[in-house]
Scaffold this motif. Structure first.
Motif, mmCIF file in Angstrom:
data_model
loop_
_atom_site.group_PDB
_atom_site.id
_atom_site.type_symbol
_atom_site.label_atom_id
_atom_site.label_comp_id
_atom_site.label_asym_id
_atom_site.label_seq_id
_atom_site.Cartn_x
_atom_site.Cartn_y
_atom_site.Cartn_z
ATOM 1 N N ARG A 1 0.444 -5.978 6.157
ATOM 2 C CA ARG A 1 1.207 -4.826 6.647
ATOM 3 C C ARG A 1 2.575 -4.768 5.970
ATOM 4 N NH1 ARG A 1 2.064 -3.513 13.031
ATOM 5 N NH2 ARG A 1 2.926 -1.452 12.737
ATOM 6 N N ALA A 2 3.219 -5.915 5.821
ATOM 7 C CA ALA A 2 4.512 -5.972 5.141
ATOM 8 C C ALA A 2 4.375 -5.558 3.682
ATOM 9 C CB ALA A 2 5.099 -7.373 5.245
ATOM 10 N N ALA A 3 3.312 -5.975 3.035
ATOM 11 C CA ALA A 3 3.078 -5.607 1.641
ATOM 12 C C ALA A 3 2.884 -4.098 1.504
ATOM 13 C CB ALA A 3 1.878 -6.358 1.087
ATOM 14 N N ARG A 4 2.147 -3.496 2.431
ATOM 15 C CA ARG A 4 1.947 -2.043 2.407
ATOM 16 C C ARG A 4 3.264 -1.308 2.619
ATOM 17 N NH1 ARG A 4 -3.257 -1.878 6.061
ATOM 18 N NH2 ARG A 4 -1.593 -2.392 7.468
ATOM 19 N N ALA B 1 7.791 1.787 0.398
ATOM 20 C CA ALA B 1 9.227 1.902 0.134
ATOM 21 C C ALA B 1 9.497 2.046 -1.363
ATOM 22 C CB ALA B 1 9.966 0.693 0.697
ATOM 23 N N ARG B 2 8.781 1.291 -2.176
ATOM 24 C CA ARG B 2 8.939 1.413 -3.636
ATOM 25 C C ARG B 2 8.517 2.794 -4.121
ATOM 26 N NH1 ARG B 2 7.284 -3.963 -3.423
ATOM 27 N NH2 ARG B 2 5.095 -3.404 -3.707
#
Length: 70
Positions: A4-7, A12-13
């Motif tokens: 979830r953090a990676a997504r 954001a990027r």
């Protein structure tokens, strides 16, 4: 979770990249509306635009961001 953090980081990027390629005035209208909470009339006053043009700029940015994170 780490997935979830990676997504979230990826989104954001993508948002940042989208904002970098949009015209500065469009990004500023987006910031004023969706970050600072100004009304479209206030944005128009700030940028010396009609209310409809202020709305169009902010919404153009939102549309581009929506496509970027879809």
């Amino acid at each position: 979770s780490s997935e979830r953090a990676a997504r979230a980081n990826d989104a954001a990027r993508r948002i940042a990249a989208t904002l970098q390629r949009l015209p500065k005035r469009t990004v500023y209208a987006f910031k004023l509306r969706f970050i600072d909470g100004l009304t479209y009339r206030e944005i128009g006053d700030e940028l010396d635009l009609s209310l409809s043009r202020a709305r169009a700029l902010a919404e153009d940015a939102m549309i581009e961001i929506s496509f970027a994170i879809a």
